[in-house]
Write a protein that holds these residues in place. Structure first.
Motif, PDB file in Angstrom:
ATOM      1  N   ASP A   6      -4.010  -2.558  17.616  1.00 31.58           N
ATOM      2  CA  ASP A   6      -4.917  -3.651  17.087  1.00 31.58           C
ATOM      3  C   ASP A   6      -4.739  -3.891  15.732  1.00 31.58           C
ATOM      4  OD1 ASP A   6      -6.267  -3.362  19.555  1.00 31.58           O
ATOM      5  OD2 ASP A   6      -8.005  -1.923  18.702  1.00 31.58           O
ATOM      6  N   MET A   7      -4.843  -5.264  15.331  1.00 27.61           N
ATOM      7  CA  MET A   7      -4.853  -5.778  14.123  1.00 27.61           C
ATOM      8  C   MET A   7      -5.926  -5.837  13.143  1.00 27.61           C
ATOM      9  SD  MET A   7      -1.443  -6.563  15.143  1.00 27.61           S
ATOM     10  CE  MET A   7      -0.664  -7.647  13.792  1.00 27.61           C
ATOM     11  N   ILE A   8      -5.625  -5.345  11.876  1.00 31.10           N
ATOM     12  CA  ILE A   8      -6.694  -5.450  10.959  1.00 31.10           C
ATOM     13  C   ILE A   8      -5.680  -6.116   9.641  1.00 31.10           C
ATOM     14  CG2 ILE A   8      -7.967  -3.442  11.697  1.00 31.10           C
ATOM     15  CD1 ILE A   8      -6.264  -1.879   9.482  1.00 31.10           C
ATOM     16  N   GLY A   9      -6.960  -6.465   8.837  1.00 33.91           N
ATOM     17  CA  GLY A   9      -6.230  -7.009   7.667  1.00 33.91           C
ATOM     18  C   GLY A   9      -6.218  -6.235   6.195  1.00 33.91           C
ATOM     19  N   VAL A  10      -5.367  -6.317   5.399  1.00 30.51           N
ATOM     20  CA  VAL A  10      -5.128  -5.366   4.174  1.00 30.51           C
ATOM     21  C   VAL A  10      -4.959  -6.218   2.927  1.00 30.51           C
ATOM     22  CG1 VAL A  10      -3.958  -3.422   3.327  1.00 30.51           C
ATOM     23  CG2 VAL A  10      -4.436  -3.547   5.786  1.00 30.51           C
ATOM     24  N   ARG A  11      -5.541  -5.878   1.900  1.00 31.35           N
ATOM     25  CA  ARG A  11      -5.184  -6.637   0.533  1.00 31.35           C
ATOM     26  C   ARG A  11      -5.471  -5.292  -0.513  1.00 31.35           C
ATOM     27  NH1 ARG A  11      -9.831  -8.645  -2.351  1.00 31.35           N
ATOM     28  NH2 ARG A  11     -11.598  -8.985  -0.900  1.00 31.35           N
ATOM     29  N   GLY A  12      -4.644  -5.610  -1.464  1.00 28.69           N
ATOM     30  CA  GLY A  12      -4.479  -4.730  -2.532  1.00 28.69           C
ATOM     31  C   GLY A  12      -3.074  -4.125  -2.583  1.00 28.69           C
ATOM     32  N   PRO A  13      -3.006  -2.932  -3.475  1.00 29.35           N
ATOM     33  CA  PRO A  13      -3.914  -1.992  -3.816  1.00 29.35           C
ATOM     34  C   PRO A  13      -4.636  -2.534  -5.316  1.00 29.35           C
ATOM     35  CG  PRO A  13      -1.820  -1.198  -3.694  1.00 29.35           C
ATOM     36  CD  PRO A  13      -1.665  -2.565  -3.566  1.00 29.35           C
ATOM     37  N   TYR A  14      -5.524  -2.082  -5.368  1.00 29.35           N
ATOM     38  CA  TYR A  14      -6.710  -2.476  -6.602  1.00 29.35           C
ATOM     39  C   TYR A  14      -7.013  -1.166  -7.284  1.00 29.35           C
ATOM     40  CZ  TYR A  14      -7.294  -6.877  -4.015  1.00 29.35           C
ATOM     41  OH  TYR A  14      -6.885  -8.171  -3.579  1.00 29.35           O
ATOM     42  N   GLY A  15      -7.539  -1.664  -8.518  1.00 34.90           N
ATOM     43  CA  GLY A  15      -8.098  -0.200  -9.285  1.00 34.90           C
ATOM     44  C   GLY A  15      -7.173   0.384 -10.103  1.00 34.90           C
ATOM     45  N   THR A  16      -7.902   1.174 -11.085  1.00 40.20           N
ATOM     46  CA  THR A  16      -7.226   2.363 -11.795  1.00 40.20           C
ATOM     47  C   THR A  16      -6.680   3.479 -10.881  1.00 40.20           C
ATOM     48  OG1 THR A  16      -9.471   3.172 -12.436  1.00 40.20           O
ATOM     49  CG2 THR A  16      -8.530   1.418 -13.701  1.00 40.20           C
ATOM     50  N   PHE A  17      -6.067   4.423 -11.465  1.00 41.22           N
ATOM     51  CA  PHE A  17      -5.578   5.345 -10.881  1.00 41.22           C
ATOM     52  C   PHE A  17      -5.694   6.894 -11.560  1.00 41.22           C
ATOM     53  CE2 PHE A  17      -2.277   2.858 -12.504  1.00 41.22           C
ATOM     54  CZ  PHE A  17      -1.626   3.507 -13.434  1.00 41.22           C
ATOM     55  N   PHE A  18      -5.658   7.957 -10.880  1.00 41.39           N
ATOM     56  CA  PHE A  18      -5.481   9.237 -11.686  1.00 41.39           C
ATOM     57  C   PHE A  18      -4.263   9.197 -12.567  1.00 41.39           C
ATOM     58  CE2 PHE A  18      -8.331  10.318  -7.977  1.00 41.39           C
ATOM     59  CZ  PHE A  18      -9.376  10.963  -8.561  1.00 41.39           C
ATOM     60  N   CYS A  78       0.924  -1.363  -0.099  1.00 31.83           N
ATOM     61  CA  CYS A  78      -0.011  -0.006  -0.187  1.00 31.83           C
ATOM     62  C   CYS A  78       0.708   1.418  -0.059  1.00 31.83           C
ATOM     63  CB  CYS A  78      -0.754   0.030   1.207  1.00 31.83           C
ATOM     64  SG  CYS A  78      -2.235  -1.114   0.959  1.00 31.83           S
ATOM     65  N   ALA A  79       2.196   1.162   0.536  1.00 28.11           N
ATOM     66  CA  ALA A  79       2.826   2.114   0.384  1.00 28.11           C
ATOM     67  C   ALA A  79       3.479   2.657  -0.772  1.00 28.11           C
ATOM     68  CB  ALA A  79       4.287   2.132   1.475  1.00 28.11           C
ATOM     69  N   LYS A  80       3.262   1.822  -1.603  1.00 27.29           N
ATOM     70  CA  LYS A  80       3.434   2.193  -3.340  1.00 27.29           C
ATOM     71  C   LYS A  80       2.313   2.392  -4.068  1.00 27.29           C
ATOM     72  CE  LYS A  80       7.167  -1.413  -2.808  1.00 27.29           C
ATOM     73  NZ  LYS A  80       7.701  -2.641  -3.284  1.00 27.29           N
ATOM     74  N   ALA A  81       1.133   2.586  -3.514  1.00 26.15           N
ATOM     75  CA  ALA A  81      -0.198   2.823  -4.152  1.00 26.15           C
ATOM     76  C   ALA A  81       0.092   4.033  -5.038  1.00 26.15           C
ATOM     77  CB  ALA A  81      -1.213   2.731  -3.226  1.00 26.15           C
ATOM     78  N   LYS A  82      -0.835   4.129  -6.176  1.00 25.44           N
ATOM     79  CA  LYS A  82      -0.775   5.250  -6.947  1.00 25.44           C
ATOM     80  C   LYS A  82      -2.056   6.080  -6.700  1.00 25.44           C
ATOM     81  CE  LYS A  82       1.524   2.927 -10.855  1.00 25.44           C
ATOM     82  NZ  LYS A  82       1.817   2.725 -12.183  1.00 25.44           N
ATOM     83  N   PRO A  83      -2.121   7.506  -6.925  1.00 24.79           N
ATOM     84  CA  PRO A  83      -3.232   8.165  -6.420  1.00 24.79           C
ATOM     85  C   PRO A  83      -4.534   7.660  -7.161  1.00 24.79           C
ATOM     86  CG  PRO A  83      -1.508   9.451  -7.062  1.00 24.79           C
ATOM     87  CD  PRO A  83      -1.148   8.078  -7.372  1.00 24.79           C
TER      88      PRO A  83
END
Length: 268
Positions: free
Chosen positions: A82-94, A30-35
């Motif tokens: 606290d712990m949560i789950g994350v998956r992705g990044p997904y989708g198109t970007f600007f 997620c740290a590499k996700a595009k806008p």
């Protein structure tokens, strides 16, 4: 694996407004996700929900959740550690455009991917006007932060429905006034779909390209369930950021109809 939830710890949590809570987690992907890209956030024992990503430094990502239902309420109650789950990044970007002045219009937590766009794309932030919309002044957040990530030539315009902060009026109305007074080469938008529809009609009339991020019910995030359908598109895979030609294809639904959690088509 991209589709398998990665269990992460909440590193920081901030109550932004009465209805918005932000948090930071360490996640290299997620740290590499595009806008404009999003992640599916899993609240153990409750549900999984889509959220826009704002990458921050040292392999971490920032999220902001508005409390609207059970899952968002439970997520907002989570604390540091606290712990949560994350998956992705997904989708198109600007996609940044360098031609002419830029207009960004964000409503609510929709300001997050637009702020990410300004920070990561100097060609946008160099000559941009950012309209930040909210129902009322107490619901405004991230303004100082947006100013920090914006370019020196950028301008922040605040709009509230009740006039308690900035200009009185809807963000789309303020954007229309700005378009009547200025020449923009590109409009970027993220927020409620009715706001997007107003901006689409405006941009078609003014012949301004519009890139818009749509927010629809997403259950899977990978195009399987169809909950987020609009026309022939699935927002989770074909979006969430849509280009002008795609928006024209779904004009009969945009801002008018969507699917409920049960899959029934309902009026927005």
């Amino acid at each position: 694996m991209k589709h398998a939830p990665r269990v992460v710890k909440i590193e920081k949590r901030t109550r932004e407004t009465a209805t918005v809570v932000s948090f930071v987690v360490k996640d290299a992907d997620c740290a590499k996700a595009k806008p404009g890209e999003f992640a599916m956030i899993w609240v153990p024992g409750v549900d999984e929900i889509p959220m826009s990503i704002f990458p921050v430094t040292r392999g971490a990502a920032f999220f902001a959740v508005r409390i609207v239902g059970e899952a968002t309420r439970c997520l907002a109650r989570r604390r540091v550690g606290d712990m949560i789950g994350v998956r992705g990044p997904y989708g198109t970007f600007f996609t940044p455009r360098s031609k002419g002045a830029q207009l960004l219009v964000g409503g609510g937590t929709g300001i997050l991917p637009l702020a990410s766009l300004m920070r990561s794309s100097p060609e946008v932030g160099m000559n941009a006007t950012f309209v930040v919309g909210a129902n009322t002044k107490p619901e405004l957040f991230f303004l100082d932060w947006i100013r920090k990530v914006s370019g020196r030539r950028s301008r922040i315009v605040v709009a509230t429905d009740d006039g308690t902060g900035g200009i009185k009026g809807l963000a789309s109305e303020v954007a229309a006034d700005l378009c009547n007074k200025n020449l923009y080469g590109q409009v970027y938008a993220c927020g409620p779909e009715q706001m997007i529809r107003s901006l689409f009609d405006l941009c078609e009339k003014k012949d301004i390209p519009l890139q818009a991020s749509l927010d629809r019910i997403m259950k899977c995030g990978v195009g399987l369930c169809g909950s987020c359908c609009i026309g022939r598109y699935r927002v989770c895979t074909d979006g969430p950021v849509f280009q002008p030609g795609q928006l024209r294809e779904v004009v009969d639904e945009l801002g008018l109809w969507r699917r409920s959690h049960s899959g029934k088509i309902v009026r927005i």
